[in-house]
Design a protein around this motif. Structure first.
Motif, PDB file in Angstrom:
ATOM      1  N   GLU A 155       7.267  -9.955   1.645  1.00 10.29           N
ATOM      2  CA  GLU A 155       6.896  -8.854   2.551  1.00 10.29           C
ATOM      3  C   GLU A 155       6.600  -7.577   1.777  1.00 10.29           C
ATOM      4  O   GLU A 155       7.118  -6.495   2.093  1.00 10.29           O
ATOM      5  CB  GLU A 155       7.999  -8.618   3.578  1.00 10.29           C
ATOM      6  CG  GLU A 155       8.381  -9.881   4.313  1.00 10.29           C
ATOM      7  CD  GLU A 155       8.830  -9.609   5.734  1.00 10.29           C
ATOM      8  OE1 GLU A 155       9.521  -8.604   5.952  1.00 10.29           O
ATOM      9  OE2 GLU A 155       8.450 -10.390   6.620  1.00 10.29           O
ATOM     10  N   GLY A 169       4.847  -4.332   0.496  1.00 12.07           N
ATOM     11  CA  GLY A 169       3.965  -3.295   1.018  1.00 12.07           C
ATOM     12  C   GLY A 169       3.610  -2.316  -0.085  1.00 12.07           C
ATOM     13  O   GLY A 169       4.405  -2.071  -0.989  1.00 12.07           O
ATOM     14  N   LYS A 170       2.381  -1.812  -0.034  1.00 11.90           N
ATOM     15  CA  LYS A 170       1.976  -0.774  -0.978  1.00 11.90           C
ATOM     16  C   LYS A 170       1.084   0.199  -0.233  1.00 11.90           C
ATOM     17  O   LYS A 170       0.070  -0.189   0.344  1.00 11.90           O
ATOM     18  CB  LYS A 170       1.215  -1.378  -2.148  1.00 11.90           C
ATOM     19  CG  LYS A 170       0.633  -0.355  -3.112  1.00 11.90           C
ATOM     20  CD  LYS A 170       1.721   0.420  -3.828  1.00 11.90           C
ATOM     21  CE  LYS A 170       1.163   1.594  -4.637  1.00 11.90           C
ATOM     22  NZ  LYS A 170       2.233   2.455  -5.158  1.00 11.90           N
ATOM     23  N   SER A 171       1.496   1.454  -0.215  1.00  3.94           N
ATOM     24  CA  SER A 171       0.636   2.450   0.415  1.00  3.94           C
ATOM     25  C   SER A 171       0.620   3.712  -0.427  1.00  3.94           C
ATOM     26  O   SER A 171       1.550   4.001  -1.182  1.00  3.94           O
ATOM     27  CB  SER A 171       1.113   2.746   1.835  1.00  3.94           C
ATOM     28  OG  SER A 171       2.509   2.935   1.850  1.00  3.94           O
ATOM     29  N   THR A 218      -0.710   7.939   3.530  1.00  3.29           N
ATOM     30  CA  THR A 218      -0.878   7.247   4.810  1.00  3.29           C
ATOM     31  C   THR A 218      -1.788   6.022   4.673  1.00  3.29           C
ATOM     32  O   THR A 218      -1.963   5.270   5.617  1.00  3.29           O
ATOM     33  CB  THR A 218      -1.493   8.191   5.871  1.00  3.29           C
ATOM     34  OG1 THR A 218      -2.711   8.715   5.335  1.00  3.29           O
ATOM     35  CG2 THR A 218      -0.536   9.327   6.187  1.00  3.29           C
ATOM     36  N   THR A 262      -2.588   2.455   3.655  1.00  9.38           N
ATOM     37  CA  THR A 262      -1.867   1.230   3.328  1.00  9.38           C
ATOM     38  C   THR A 262      -2.831   0.205   2.747  1.00  9.38           C
ATOM     39  O   THR A 262      -3.849  -0.107   3.357  1.00  9.38           O
ATOM     40  CB  THR A 262      -1.212   0.643   4.588  1.00  9.38           C
ATOM     41  OG1 THR A 262      -0.349   1.632   5.126  1.00  9.38           O
ATOM     42  CG2 THR A 262      -0.426  -0.603   4.257  1.00  9.38           C
ATOM     43  N   LEU A 290      -1.465  -2.807   1.002  1.00  9.05           N
ATOM     44  CA  LEU A 290      -0.832  -4.104   1.268  1.00  9.05           C
ATOM     45  C   LEU A 290       0.254  -3.896   2.317  1.00  9.05           C
ATOM     46  O   LEU A 290       0.987  -2.918   2.273  1.00  9.05           O
ATOM     47  CB  LEU A 290      -0.177  -4.664   0.000  1.00  9.05           C
ATOM     48  CG  LEU A 290      -1.062  -4.963  -1.201  1.00  9.05           C
ATOM     49  CD1 LEU A 290      -0.200  -5.465  -2.359  1.00  9.05           C
ATOM     50  CD2 LEU A 290      -2.126  -5.995  -0.861  1.00  9.05           C
ATOM     51  N   ASP A 291       0.327  -4.829   3.235  1.00  8.30           N
ATOM     52  CA  ASP A 291       1.338  -4.703   4.279  1.00  8.30           C
ATOM     53  C   ASP A 291       2.029  -6.049   4.493  1.00  8.30           C
ATOM     54  O   ASP A 291       1.387  -7.024   4.851  1.00  8.30           O
ATOM     55  CB  ASP A 291       0.667  -4.223   5.574  1.00  8.30           C
ATOM     56  CG  ASP A 291       1.688  -3.978   6.674  1.00  8.30           C
ATOM     57  OD1 ASP A 291       2.843  -3.650   6.329  1.00  8.30           O
ATOM     58  OD2 ASP A 291       1.338  -4.151   7.848  1.00  8.30           O
ATOM     59  N   LYS A 292       3.332  -6.081   4.201  1.00 15.70           N
ATOM     60  CA  LYS A 292       4.120  -7.306   4.394  1.00 15.70           C
ATOM     61  C   LYS A 292       3.427  -8.542   3.832  1.00 15.70           C
ATOM     62  O   LYS A 292       3.275  -9.545   4.519  1.00 15.70           O
ATOM     63  CB  LYS A 292       4.412  -7.502   5.883  1.00 15.70           C
ATOM     64  CG  LYS A 292       5.345  -6.425   6.410  1.00 15.70           C
ATOM     65  CD  LYS A 292       5.914  -6.792   7.744  1.00 15.70           C
ATOM     66  CE  LYS A 292       6.949  -5.765   8.152  1.00 15.70           C
ATOM     67  NZ  LYS A 292       7.340  -5.881   9.535  1.00 15.70           N
ATOM     68  N   THR A 325       6.065  -0.137  -2.419  1.00 12.98           N
ATOM     69  CA  THR A 325       6.645   0.814  -1.464  1.00 12.98           C
ATOM     70  C   THR A 325       7.476   0.128  -0.382  1.00 12.98           C
ATOM     71  O   THR A 325       8.192   0.799   0.352  1.00 12.98           O
ATOM     72  CB  THR A 325       5.557   1.706  -0.820  1.00 12.98           C
ATOM     73  OG1 THR A 325       4.431   0.902  -0.468  1.00 12.98           O
ATOM     74  CG2 THR A 325       5.088   2.772  -1.785  1.00 12.98           C
ATOM     75  N   GLY A 343      -5.933  -6.602   2.442  1.00 10.13           N
ATOM     76  CA  GLY A 343      -4.542  -6.778   2.046  1.00 10.13           C
ATOM     77  C   GLY A 343      -3.867  -8.019   2.592  1.00 10.13           C
ATOM     78  O   GLY A 343      -2.665  -8.200   2.420  1.00 10.13           O
ATOM     79  N   LYS A 344      -4.617  -8.875   3.245  1.00 16.16           N
ATOM     80  CA  LYS A 344      -4.025 -10.101   3.798  1.00 16.16           C
ATOM     81  C   LYS A 344      -4.655 -11.329   3.154  1.00 16.16           C
ATOM     82  O   LYS A 344      -5.841 -11.321   2.807  1.00 16.16           O
ATOM     83  CB  LYS A 344      -4.277 -10.154   5.305  1.00 16.16           C
ATOM     84  CG  LYS A 344      -3.565  -9.056   6.083  1.00 16.16           C
ATOM     85  CD  LYS A 344      -2.993  -9.628   7.363  1.00 16.16           C
ATOM     86  CE  LYS A 344      -2.201  -8.633   8.184  1.00 16.16           C
ATOM     87  NZ  LYS A 344      -1.570  -7.542   7.463  1.00 16.16           N
TER      88      LYS A 344
END
Lengths: 299, 219
Positions: free
Chosen positions: A48, A50-52, A55, A57, A59-61, A96, A265-266
């Motif tokens: 999971e 995340g990289k942002s 504000t 983002t 990569l998310d989860k 992050t 990011g997915k």
């Protein structure tokens, strides 16, 4: 790892379970001590992550894992997060959210006096010892000769004596065909030669994981081949885990035993190259490949 | 009033003594300014807030106030708090610290001119922060800084007459002493100007040579 599948993050992305690519190709490189109940520890595991930036983002989860010895190609449109994944692994960027595990050990966190805290510089240095990276723009040290570029890190990190480092550097320069350039400065080399020195420099530290970040994108077309052939040899002769971010689809197809297709990011698609390039599950992948072919690449 | 060679010759030994003091103070203060300036620059590049912020505050404070005030502070105010410095020590610290804030800006600009890729390559080859500085960043950042740093050294040299305000008998101090004693200013002050001019020209030449050599060594 709780599930027997190593692709923990793919439920949403793909309905069909894939066979592990590495088990099908290049199997000599994969140690076979796994049994069905206790799968071997992945060499890389994103949990999971995340990289942002503020504000924004990127990569998310994101969750996925890589088995030791696998050769992964990460493809997808620009800005889809492929390079960020390599930069997070090399600790050039800080995660992050979530956690990255290398060989079962956390990259971005460590335990100190019973508490889990952000990894310190000392922890990062221990973890980096397993990982090497080759950059799009080579990033050779311009004030050092080719030989010094390759020997510097092993000597300074006291892994090798000067003499040993020199011997290993010559072996590696021989492998990339540049022993005759040992005493030149990088400014005197062509792009392809620079990139081959950069590969030798990364290998001098004997990493278990090699990260290749668009290593031919900055090269003139006629110099691409000499770099790719070095990578092909490495792929066939070592049991390093290799992650390749590339826009060269035909090379990705030859190189990889597993391809991840990224968008925003997915992971949209995950499987052996034959499947991704010939019969992808998703329309997005098809349209990306069509565009790449339209731009003149053979796939 | 006409130029008197006899008087000029008479005061020359005293002025040469003063020149030696001036050069000595300049050299020691320069080393001080370079070492401290580099430390300031590295601290200002630090990711650690409690290292970066106090140094930023201190350097801004020193840079934005006159050197003369700082010298008075070191030499005439500190003794009230029990810190007694000799004129020479106070002068070297004052001059060195003041110029360290300028050289730190040169160092900062030079360090920032090294491409980010060099830092990343150093990280990717697992170099320690210390080795990254000493083997990768500074060897690339320093040679282009030489002219700017050299100019500051010459500027410090030209600033030394201010040290006569805290009783140091440098070239200017000696000249003033002679002038006041003999009521003749023409020869002492002319010789002071000549002395500064000659040493400045020589230093500028040395810096040029040094720069050329460093560029050559770095390909």
């Amino acid at each position: 790892m709780t599930s027997s599948s190593s692709y923990s993050g793919l439920e949403e992305a793909s309905s069909k379970p894939h066979l592990c690519g590495a088990a099908k190709r290049g199997s000599a490189a994969v140690p076979h001590h796994s049994n069905p109940d206790r799968p071997e520890t992945p060499i890389i595991e994103f949990r999971e992550v995340g990289k942002s930036y503020g504000t924004f983002t990127i990569l998310d989860k994101l969750s996925f894992s890589v088995r030791p010895g696998e050769h992964l190609a990460l493809i997808g449109p620009s800005g889809s997060g492929k390079t960020t994944i390599l930069r997070l692994l090399m600790t050039l960027e800080t995660v992050t959210a979530g956690e990255i595990l290398i060989d079962g050990r956390s990259l971005n966190r460590e335990e100190r006096s019973g508490k889990i805290v952000q990894a310190s510089e000392a922890h990062l240095r221990r973890m980096r010892a397993e990982i090497g990276m080759v950059f799009q723009h080579f990033n050779l040290f311009p004030h050092k000769t080719v030989l010094e570029n390759v020997t510097l890190a092993p000597v300074l990190t006291s892994r090798l004596s000067k003499e040993e480092a020199k011997n290993r550097a010559f072996e590696l320069l021989d492998k990339v065909g540049l022993t005759n350039k040992a005493d030149e400065y990088p400014a005197r080399l062509s792009g392809g030669q620079k990139q081959r020195v950069a590969i030798a420099r990364a290998l001098a530290l004997q990493p278990k994981i090699l990260l290749l970040d668009e290593i031919t994108s900055a090269l003139d077309p006629e110099l691409v081949e000499e770099v790719l052939s070095v990578i092909t040899d490495l792929r066939n002769e070592t049991n390093m885990t290799m992650l390749l971010v590339t826009h060269e689809m035909s090379f990705a197809k030859d190189f990889a035993d597993r391809v991840l297709f990224f968008e925003q990011g997915k992971i949209i698609e995950d499987g052996p190259p034959a499947k991704i390039f010939q019969e992808p599950d998703h329309e997005r992948t098809r349209s990306f490949l069509r565009k790449v072919i339209a731009a003149g690449q053979r796939v | 009033m006409s130029w008197s060679w006899a008087f000029a010759l008479e005061i020359l030994p005293a002025l040469l003594d003063g020149l030696i003091v001036t050069v000595k103070v300049t050299l020691i203060s320069s080393v001080f300014a370079l070492v401290v300036g580099l430390s300031f620059a590295i601290a200002k590049a630090s990711r650690v807030t409690w290292v970066r912020h106090p140094v930023l505050l201190a350097t801004e404070g020193i840079r934005r106030t006159p050197l003369l005030v700082q010298l008075y502070f070191l030499f005439y105010v500190l003794p009230d708090f029990g810190v007694l410095l000799s004129p020479l020590t106070a002068g070297i610290i004052g001059l060195g610290l003041h110029y360290a804030t300028y050289t730190s800006e040169v160092f900062r600009a030079g360090i920032e001119s090294v491409p980010v890729g060099q830092w990343e390559a150093a990280t990717a080859t697992n170099l320690s922060p210390y080795h990254t500085w000493t083997h990768i960043i500074l060897p690339q950042a320093l040679p282009p800084m030489i002219p700017a740093l050299g100019n500051y050294v010459i500027a410090m040299f030209k600033e030394t007459p201010i040290l006569s305000a805290i009783t140091i008998l440098d070239l200017m101090g000696e000249a003033l002493a002679q002038a006041n004693f003999n009521y003749r200013y023409l020869e002492p002050i002319t010789l002071v100007a000549l002395g500064f001019l000659i040493v400045s020209l020589c230093s500028a030449a040395i810096i040029k040579i040094l720069e050329a050599r460093l560029r050559l060594e770095n390909g």
